[in-house]
Design a protein around this motif. Structure first.
Motif, PDB file in Angstrom:
ATOM      1  N   GLU A   1       0.838  -1.209   0.000  1.00 54.75           N
ATOM      2  CA  GLU A   1       0.000   0.000   0.000  1.00 54.75           C
ATOM      3  C   GLU A   1       0.873   1.260   0.000  1.00 54.75           C
ATOM      4  O   GLU A   1       0.506   2.276  -0.601  1.00 54.75           O
TER       5      GLU A   1
ATOM      6  N   LEU B   1       3.888   1.290  -1.454  1.00 54.01           N
ATOM      7  CA  LEU B   1       4.377   1.293  -2.843  1.00 54.01           C
ATOM      8  C   LEU B   1       3.326   1.842  -3.803  1.00 54.01           C
ATOM      9  O   LEU B   1       3.662   2.551  -4.763  1.00 54.01           O
ATOM     10  N   GLU B   2       2.058   1.532  -3.524  1.00 58.92           N
ATOM     11  CA  GLU B   2       0.983   1.969  -4.427  1.00 58.92           C
ATOM     12  C   GLU B   2       0.974   3.489  -4.598  1.00 58.92           C
ATOM     13  O   GLU B   2       0.672   3.998  -5.677  1.00 58.92           O
TER      14      GLU B   2
ATOM     15  N   PHE C   1       3.381   5.378  -4.857  1.00 56.81           N
ATOM     16  CA  PHE C   1       4.484   5.783  -5.733  1.00 56.81           C
ATOM     17  C   PHE C   1       4.436   5.156  -7.121  1.00 56.81           C
ATOM     18  O   PHE C   1       5.233   5.511  -7.983  1.00 56.81           O
ATOM     19  N   GLN C   2       3.513   4.206  -7.351  1.00 57.82           N
ATOM     20  CA  GLN C   2       3.687   3.346  -8.533  1.00 57.82           C
ATOM     21  C   GLN C   2       3.657   4.074  -9.869  1.00 57.82           C
ATOM     22  O   GLN C   2       4.357   3.676 -10.797  1.00 57.82           O
TER      23      GLN C   2
END
Lengths: 119, 119, 119, 119
Positions: free
Chosen positions: A45, A47-48, A50-51
């Motif tokens: 979550e 990482l999401e 920044f994806q």
């Protein structure tokens, strides 16, 4: 309820997380396997957020209040599950990290270590 | 090289991780986006240890020395990338967690919170 | 718009996903690195559905309509990002899997392969 | 052993994966919860290949034979666990994706959809 007056401390946070779960009868869910799955979910979550960002947008993520709050919230969730997992299996996270840093100082000697994309 | 004589401290570990990366010219790799991807990868490596274990085997994971060492090693990696990410974006992880615990105390009142598989 | 009349086919789904992204100017976001981060995030969203369930509850997940729909939705997202990643890097996912199964038949001979928690 | 002469097909790969697991007595490990954890772990192993790469290095990943092979291998692992999970819970992955694309065509109309970093 707040312990904010005292300096924050990992062991104290672990105790508060444990009390929190026990008070809500969440103990049976907090098995090592479930906690490590939840840790992995929370890391994703984070990482999401920044994806789809360019490296430049990612570097500026804390300048946008709504995204900054999400980042802090997900950092808290990752740390919460990491500490609860450590409580469940009896690992001292700070000692584990200190030991790893010392192993890495031997494994990656200064001046003889390749760039990180080649490690 | 060892700081083991003094009690371990999150801010001190963050400083040692930063020194370690700077000494090996790894700074340019340690962008927020890369660090959060690495955090997520390490959390999955911790999960991998548990993926085929029954709940009973998972609860006994620290009794087997080789698995116990892998668990400590992966806990260290997860914490290392979480702290390096926090350094990169300027988030205080302990303060973020303390604030989250307080929000959760309001959000999930004792006695009026459903079982965790229904949250 | 629907191609449902013809039997579904991976190459056709890849083409529809590419057309979809191009029509919305999402192409620049769909770099290999971003797509693989998104794939990992979606796999975690599928895991999230199961994280607090017992093995028994997990086995019955499709009997509850709301959870069944979430499972189908996250399966679709994982497959969508996997196929978009394969398009971006030029990998044939079915050929890669067929080749891997053949390698694994040599690597894990029937009758001489340990239980999976020991692999 | 090889089915390569016939065109590859998702249902056929699912059958071969199931036969493979049954022949090695791996069936009891292949619960929905374990398979989805393994899927998430393999997606992270694919992400790991990219974690320290610049967008430019990532775009050229298939030009380096060793990295190209790792990418194909991890794509195969992700697809293998996704298909095994779908077999275990009885979801048709291609139908799920086709249905999701049609929902997304309504949810993100062409010409009225924001850039992906704002979705």
């Amino acid at each position: 309820m707040s312990d904010q007056e005292r300096p924050l401390d990992v062991a104290e946070l672990q105790r508060r997380l444990l009390d929190f779960a026990v008070a809500r009868d969440w103990g049976p869910y907090h098995t090592p396997k479930n906690l490590v799955a939840a840790l992995s979910v929370e890391a994703s979550e984070l990482l999401e957020i920044f994806q789809w960002l360019t490296p430049e947008q990612a570097a500026a993520v804390m300048r946008e209040p709504e995204r900054a709050h999400r980042v802090e919230d997900e950092v808290a969730d990752v740390l919460a599950y990491l500490l609860q997992f450590c409580t469940a299996v009896g690992v001292d996270p700070l000692a584990a990290l200190a030991a790893k840093i010392e192993r890495n100082e031997l494994r990656f000697p200064v001046g003889r270590t390749p760039p990180l994309d080649g490690v």
